[in-house]
Scaffold this active site. Structure first.
Site, PDB file in Angstrom:
ATOM      1  N   GLU A 186      12.376  34.399  49.765  1.00 37.01           N
ATOM      2  CA  GLU A 186      13.239  34.656  48.624  1.00 37.01           C
ATOM      3  C   GLU A 186      13.474  36.161  48.558  1.00 37.01           C
ATOM      4  OE1 GLU A 186      11.825  32.769  45.019  1.00 37.01           O
ATOM      5  OE2 GLU A 186      11.485  30.904  46.100  1.00 37.01           O
TER       6      GLU A 186
ATOM      7  N   PHE B 160       1.938  42.403  54.818  1.00 30.58           N
ATOM      8  CA  PHE B 160       1.135  41.394  54.117  1.00 30.58           C
ATOM      9  C   PHE B 160      -0.325  41.814  53.952  1.00 30.58           C
ATOM     10  CE2 PHE B 160       3.410  37.567  52.772  1.00 30.58           C
ATOM     11  CZ  PHE B 160       4.676  38.005  53.080  1.00 30.58           C
ATOM     12  N   LEU B 161      -0.540  43.142  53.958  1.00 28.34           N
ATOM     13  CA  LEU B 161      -1.879  43.657  53.635  1.00 28.34           C
ATOM     14  C   LEU B 161      -1.827  44.438  52.328  1.00 28.34           C
ATOM     15  CD1 LEU B 161      -3.683  44.978  56.864  1.00 28.34           C
ATOM     16  CD2 LEU B 161      -4.139  42.898  55.560  1.00 28.34           C
TER      17      LEU B 161
ATOM     18  N   LYS C  73      24.521  21.929  38.908  1.00 26.65           N
ATOM     19  CA  LYS C  73      24.369  22.844  40.058  1.00 26.65           C
ATOM     20  C   LYS C  73      25.623  22.805  40.921  1.00 26.65           C
ATOM     21  CE  LYS C  73      19.488  23.072  41.198  1.00 26.65           C
ATOM     22  NZ  LYS C  73      18.486  22.447  42.041  1.00 26.65           N
TER      23      LYS C  73
ATOM     24  N   ASN D 215       2.665  29.743  56.675  1.00 25.89           N
ATOM     25  CA  ASN D 215       2.382  30.086  55.276  1.00 25.89           C
ATOM     26  C   ASN D 215       0.880  30.202  55.016  1.00 25.89           C
ATOM     27  OD1 ASN D 215       5.022  30.398  54.611  1.00 25.89           O
ATOM     28  ND2 ASN D 215       5.165  28.641  53.238  1.00 25.89           N
TER      29      ASN D 215
ATOM     30  N   GLY E  93      -3.626  43.442  45.668  1.00 26.06           N
ATOM     31  CA  GLY E  93      -3.163  43.512  44.283  1.00 26.06           C
ATOM     32  C   GLY E  93      -3.320  42.170  43.607  1.00 26.06           C
TER      33      GLY E  93
ATOM     34  N   LYS F 207       7.581  37.891  42.619  1.00 26.18           N
ATOM     35  CA  LYS F 207       7.722  39.050  43.499  1.00 26.18           C
ATOM     36  C   LYS F 207       9.063  39.705  43.189  1.00 26.18           C
ATOM     37  CE  LYS F 207       9.995  37.137  47.542  1.00 26.18           C
ATOM     38  NZ  LYS F 207       9.956  36.953  48.969  1.00 26.18           N
TER      39      LYS F 207
ATOM     40  N   CYS G  59       5.989  28.522  47.059  1.00 26.93           N
ATOM     41  CA  CYS G  59       5.675  28.127  48.445  1.00 26.93           C
ATOM     42  C   CYS G  59       4.209  28.298  48.819  1.00 26.93           C
ATOM     43  CB  CYS G  59       6.551  28.916  49.405  1.00 26.93           C
ATOM     44  SG  CYS G  59       8.292  28.679  49.077  1.00 26.93           S
TER      45      CYS G  59
HETATM   46  C1  UGA Z   1       7.086  32.609  51.791  1.00 26.68           C
HETATM   47  C2  UGA Z   1       7.081  32.980  53.286  1.00 26.68           C
HETATM   48  O1  UGA Z   1       6.943  34.390  53.427  1.00 26.68           O
HETATM   49  C3  UGA Z   1       8.376  32.527  53.958  1.00 26.68           C
HETATM   50  O2  UGA Z   1       8.324  32.792  55.343  1.00 26.68           O
HETATM   51  C4  UGA Z   1       8.532  31.018  53.719  1.00 26.68           C
HETATM   52  O3  UGA Z   1       9.746  30.533  54.277  1.00 26.68           O
HETATM   53  C5  UGA Z   1       8.545  30.734  52.238  1.00 26.68           C
HETATM   54  O4  UGA Z   1       7.317  31.202  51.648  1.00 26.68           O
HETATM   55  C6  UGA Z   1       8.673  29.253  52.040  1.00 26.68           C
HETATM   56  O5  UGA Z   1       7.760  28.522  52.427  1.00 26.68           O
HETATM   57  O6  UGA Z   1       9.734  28.793  51.614  1.00 26.68           O
HETATM   58  P1  UGA Z   1       8.227  33.702  49.607  1.00 26.68           P
HETATM   59  O7  UGA Z   1       7.477  32.676  48.821  1.00 26.68           O
HETATM   60  O8  UGA Z   1       9.671  33.949  49.341  1.00 26.68           O
HETATM   61  O9  UGA Z   1       8.147  33.346  51.187  1.00 26.68           O
HETATM   62  O10 UGA Z   1       7.476  35.071  49.366  1.00 26.68           O
HETATM   63  P2  UGA Z   1       6.607  36.115  50.208  1.00 26.68           P
HETATM   64  O11 UGA Z   1       7.424  37.308  50.481  1.00 26.68           O
HETATM   65  O12 UGA Z   1       5.920  35.468  51.343  1.00 26.68           O
HETATM   66  O13 UGA Z   1       5.529  36.512  49.099  1.00 26.68           O
HETATM   67  C7  UGA Z   1       4.622  35.530  48.585  1.00 26.68           C
HETATM   68  C8  UGA Z   1       3.681  36.134  47.580  1.00 26.68           C
HETATM   69  O14 UGA Z   1       2.740  36.956  48.232  1.00 26.68           O
HETATM   70  C9  UGA Z   1       4.331  36.991  46.500  1.00 26.68           C
HETATM   71  O15 UGA Z   1       3.756  36.652  45.248  1.00 26.68           O
HETATM   72  C10 UGA Z   1       3.967  38.404  46.915  1.00 26.68           C
HETATM   73  O16 UGA Z   1       3.886  39.274  45.814  1.00 26.68           O
HETATM   74  C11 UGA Z   1       2.608  38.188  47.548  1.00 26.68           C
HETATM   75  N1  UGA Z   1       2.232  39.232  48.538  1.00 26.68           N
HETATM   76  C12 UGA Z   1       2.979  39.403  49.656  1.00 26.68           C
HETATM   77  C13 UGA Z   1       1.119  39.998  48.328  1.00 26.68           C
HETATM   78  O17 UGA Z   1       0.400  39.839  47.306  1.00 26.68           O
HETATM   79  N2  UGA Z   1       0.768  40.948  49.242  1.00 26.68           N
HETATM   80  C14 UGA Z   1       1.484  41.154  50.365  1.00 26.68           C
HETATM   81  O18 UGA Z   1       1.115  42.035  51.169  1.00 26.68           O
HETATM   82  C15 UGA Z   1       2.623  40.372  50.572  1.00 26.68           C
END
Ligand code: UGA
Length: 440
Positions: free
Chosen positions: A156, A256-257, A35, A215, A260, A330, A267
């Protein structure tokens, strides 16, 4: 200013590069020489939009370096960030803290001047205080070593943006110490604070809890809409229209609504489990039993997707050709840790289907995790001869698909939209059988 960052995964590599972008001199530290070599050469070992540019710009400017040497790191700076992973323990809900402890146990004995260690990793509440005592026990500088906690909220796919323009900065400090951590961290983030990013100073347990609570809330919001989605399925209602209508209420909000396939990744799933485990240890397990429900609603969506896929091919997957579009947990990420998309692909194969998976960025990681699935290098290749197409990750490339793009490739016009990101009417009008989760 000078600082080091221990751990160069998503969190650490991004933090190191972005602190250099703010004008600081940064040394990234990792025990993995591969890395370190990649990062030193300006290459990001994972897919994260925009990060490679920031990395290269700052390496070229001489502000950013990487090393495997803890000795060099201890000599380089008096402000050390800790950004190593805290995965789920094998066979348990609790977080595995071995990487965090290993950094402290290796670094602390090298600290012979006053130093501040700022944790960014997501840890169970109580960890920071324990690490502080341990570091002071091991360090020649003893009482002059302070541990503070500055949780990271980056997503991410938006890691650079979230680090350089965060919603808020939270810093938990040990009130029994000198206050040096606050001074140094405020100075490091001076540009962000000047840009009016809220800076919240708390004690250590509050800072640790802010992160896991955030989270847990996001996971709960997603599972809430997915639970409503199950009721929609039972009544013929449409969860996407329902979410739009709910979202106009500013108290609820539309983000976040998206109902699916639910949440995955490195995380949300492990954080809610570690949170439940920690609450149990603290004698407050009843407080978080609802998270168990949040977890199981989320997992049920994966099974439901397999059911819809099975129905789409007439009730049996034996011998059916299934195209799965998406493997990353995602879009805008190549991360396949606990990916709902790959889980669904694996379950379909288990039930006898021939599954062909395509993802714009996550194919290499998917092959490593699920070597027995078939991988295609384009949508057309994945859909060749398909009896059903499953959309599992909402990459723009898939959202913008039109029915005509797949015709001529598929064997039957059946699509299951696991992310509710296609226009159902358009696909139905083009003669496809369209199924969405929670859409009647
Ligand atoms: C998440 C948090 O959003 C960050 O704030 C946090 O810093 C991070 O975890 C962490 O703890 O490091 P991340 O895992 O990158 O970030 O992804 P998200 O964008 O939160 O999405 C998480 C999952 O939820 C994905 O699988 C996404 O597809 C799903 N999701 C998100 C849904 O199914 N519906 C939604 O409306 C939003």
């Amino acid at each position: 200013m000078r600082c080091t960052v221990f751990g160069t995964g998503y969190l650490g590599a991004t933090h190191a590069a972005c602190m250099a972008e703010l004008g600081h001199e940064v040394l990234g530290v990792d025990i993995d020489p591969g890395k370190v070599a990649k990062l030193s050469g300006g290459e990001v070992p994972f897919y994260e939009p925009g990060l490679a540019d920031v990395l290269r710009r700052n390496i070229d400017a001489g502000r950013l370096q990487f090393t495997t040497s803890y000795v060099d790191a201890a000599a380089f700076a008096d402000l050390h960030f800790l950004g190593v992973g805290t995965p789920q323990k094998k066979g348990e809900y609790a977080a595995d803290l071995r990487h965090v402890y290993s950094v402290i146990d290796t670094l602390a004995p090298l600290l012979d001047r006053p130093a501040v260690i700022v944790g960014k990793s997501t840890v169970p509440v109580g960890t920071a205080a324990e690490l502080g005592s341990r570091a002071r026990e091991l360090a020649p500088a003893a009482d002059e070593v302070e541990v503070a906690w500055n949780p990271e909220f980056l997503r991410e796919g938006f890691a650079v943006e979230d680090t350089l323009r965060p919603d808020r900065l939270v810093l938990g400090v040990d009130r029994a110490r000198s206050g040096r951590a606050e001074v140094l961290v405020r100075e490091l983030y001076a540009d962000l604070i000047a840009d009016e990013v809220p800076f919240l100073l708390t004690d250590l347990p509050t800072a640790e809890l802010v992160k896991v609570s955030a989270n847990a809330f996001l996971a709960t919001k997603i599972s809430f809409i997915n639970a409503i989605s199950e009721v929609c399925e039972a009544t013929g209602a449409d969860v996407t229209a329902l979410a739009d209508a709910l979202g106009y209420d500013a108290r609820i909000g539309r983000r976040f609504l998206n109902a699916g396939l639910g949440f995955g990744g490195g995380c949300l799933p492990k954080d809610i489990r570690a949170f439940m485990a920690r609450a149990g240890e603290l004698g407050a397990n009843q407080a978080l039993t609802f998270l168990r429900e949040v977890d199981s609603i989320n997992m049920r969506r994966r099974t439901k997707m397999v059911e819809l896929g099975t129905r789409a091919v007439g009730g049996s997957l034996l011998g059916a050709n299934i195209a799965v579009l998406g493997a990353a947990f995602k879009p805008e990420s190549d991360d396949v840790r606990d990916s709902p998309a790959l889980n669904v692909a694996g379950m379909m194969q288990l039930h006898g289907a021939v599954v062909s998976v395509y993802d714009p960025k996550a194919l290499d990681n998917s092959r490593r995790l699920f070597p027995t699935l078939n991988y295609a290098t384009s949508v057309a290749e994945a859909c060749a001869g398909a009896d059903a197409v499953l959309l599992a990750t909402e990459w723009d490339e898939f959202r913008s698909l039109r029915p005509a793009d797949l015709e001529g490739h598929v064997r039957a016009r059946a699509i299951v939209d696991g992310r509710n990101c296609l226009d159902a009417d358009e696909w139905t009008a083009a003669g496809w059988s369209y199924r969405g989760l929670g859409r009647g």
